[in-house]
Design a protein around this motif. Structure first.
Motif, short mmCIF file in Angstrom:
data_model
loop_
_atom_site.label_atom_id
_atom_site.label_comp_id
_atom_site.label_asym_id
_atom_site.label_seq_id
_atom_site.Cartn_x
_atom_site.Cartn_y
_atom_site.Cartn_z
N LYS A 105 0.81 -1.22 0.00
CA LYS A 105 0.00 0.00 0.00
C LYS A 105 0.84 1.27 0.00
O LYS A 105 0.36 2.34 -0.39
CB LYS A 105 -0.94 0.01 1.21
CG LYS A 105 -0.24 0.02 2.55
CD LYS A 105 -1.24 0.00 3.70
CE LYS A 105 -0.56 0.01 5.06
NZ LYS A 105 0.20 1.25 5.30
N ASP A 106 2.09 1.18 0.42
CA ASP A 106 2.96 2.36 0.46
C ASP A 106 4.02 2.35 -0.65
O ASP A 106 4.88 3.23 -0.68
CB ASP A 106 3.66 2.46 1.82
CG ASP A 106 2.70 2.65 2.97
OD1 ASP A 106 1.74 3.44 2.80
OD2 ASP A 106 2.88 2.01 4.02
N THR A 109 4.01 5.68 -2.67
CA THR A 109 3.92 6.95 -1.95
C THR A 109 5.08 7.87 -2.33
O THR A 109 6.24 7.51 -2.20
CB THR A 109 3.93 6.72 -0.43
OG1 THR A 109 2.79 5.92 -0.07
CG2 THR A 109 3.87 8.04 0.32
N GLY A 110 4.74 9.06 -2.83
CA GLY A 110 5.74 10.05 -3.18
C GLY A 110 6.53 9.75 -4.43
O GLY A 110 7.48 10.46 -4.76
N ALA A 137 -3.33 8.84 -7.68
CA ALA A 137 -3.49 9.86 -6.65
C ALA A 137 -3.90 9.20 -5.33
O ALA A 137 -3.43 9.57 -4.25
CB ALA A 137 -4.52 10.90 -7.08
N TYR A 138 -4.79 8.21 -5.41
CA TYR A 138 -5.21 7.47 -4.22
C TYR A 138 -4.02 6.78 -3.57
O TYR A 138 -3.94 6.69 -2.33
CB TYR A 138 -6.28 6.45 -4.60
CG TYR A 138 -6.65 5.52 -3.48
CD1 TYR A 138 -7.52 5.94 -2.47
CD2 TYR A 138 -6.13 4.23 -3.40
CE1 TYR A 138 -7.85 5.09 -1.42
CE2 TYR A 138 -6.45 3.38 -2.36
CZ TYR A 138 -7.32 3.81 -1.36
OH TYR A 138 -7.63 2.98 -0.32
N ARG A 140 -1.12 7.88 -3.47
CA ARG A 140 -0.23 8.97 -3.01
C ARG A 140 1.03 9.10 -3.87
O ARG A 140 2.08 9.53 -3.41
CB ARG A 140 0.15 8.78 -1.53
CG ARG A 140 -1.04 8.77 -0.60
CD ARG A 140 -0.63 8.70 0.85
NE ARG A 140 0.09 7.48 1.18
CZ ARG A 140 -0.49 6.31 1.42
NH1 ARG A 140 -1.80 6.20 1.38
NH2 ARG A 140 0.23 5.24 1.72
N ILE A 142 3.00 10.87 -7.21
CA ILE A 142 3.03 12.19 -7.83
C ILE A 142 2.91 11.98 -9.33
O ILE A 142 3.86 11.56 -10.00
CB ILE A 142 4.33 12.93 -7.49
CG1 ILE A 142 4.51 13.05 -5.98
CG2 ILE A 142 4.35 14.31 -8.15
CD1 ILE A 142 5.87 13.57 -5.56
#
Length: 212
Positions: A105-106, A109-110, A137-138, A140, A142
């Motif tokens: 899930k991560d 991210t970024g 976007a969900y 996270r 960019i």
């Protein structure tokens, strides 16, 4: 410093228009990163080669096979992602979504992501904005401003596909090469006041205010 970009291609045939677009985006990204004085390693993940393993993982409680686990690690370690899918029923393919569902899930991210899609007709071009961009976007990520859609007629014809490919690649390269250190005063865990001084807690600002 060598950057790492992973290209996720969800094409079903070999060759496929999806892989063709992925190759064009990869080449343009290599050129754009090189133009910024950096080198880049580009790795491809062909999801059709992992289709059976992804299905097995989905029905076995998420336990990945060695090949699927290696692909997941590639994504997690990447500085940037190029994600290209064919359009099915006005959205990304099930194969593409299954791979995303199996990521940590991560994992994104970024992370800088360039989204792209292929279809037989230009009528499906909005899939990038109503499906692909919200998905990342969900998660996270960019997502670069320029998304690239290519219909069958865009390959080998007189159109602006090449312009869009290079614009999107330049945007991805800019994020991949950029120094992502936190801005002074706003970095996570930074207890020192920034150049504008300490930030006053909102509750303190409202203390004694009667709402009038």
């Amino acid at each position: 410093m060598t950057r790492n970009v992973v290209v996720i291609s969800a094409g079903l045939s070999q060759p496929s228009s999806t892989r063709l677009l992925a190759d064009q985006l990869a080449a343009a990204t290599r050129s754009a990163v090189g133009g910024r004085g950096e080198s880049v390693d580009i790795e491809f993940i062909e999801l059709r080669e992992l289709a059976v393993e992804m299905a097995e993982s989905m029905v076995s409680g998420g336990r990945p096979t060695p090949a699927l686990s290696a692909a997941q690690r590639q994504v997690a370690a990447a500085d940037g992602i190029i994600a290209v899918t064919p359009v099915f029923t006005a959205s990304y393919s099930g194969l593409f979504k299954t791979f995303v569902d199996l990521l940590d899930k991560d994992a994104l991210t970024g992370k800088a992501v360039l989204v792209a899609a292929t279809a037989g007709t230009p009528r499906h071009s909005l899939v990038l904005e109503h499906a692909m961009r919200p998905l990342f976007a969900y998660l996270r990520a960019i997502v670069v401003p320029t998304a690239v859609f290519a219909a069958t007629e865009d390959f080998g014809g007189e159109n602006d596909l090449d312009t869009r490919v290079h614009r999107a690649a330049a945007e991805l390269a800019g994020l991949v090469v950029a120094d992502r250190a936190g801005v002074a005063g706003f970095a996570q865990g930074d207890d020192e006041p920034g150049p504008l001084g300490p930030v006053t807690d909102f509750s303190e600002l409202l203390r004694g205010h009667d709402g009038g």
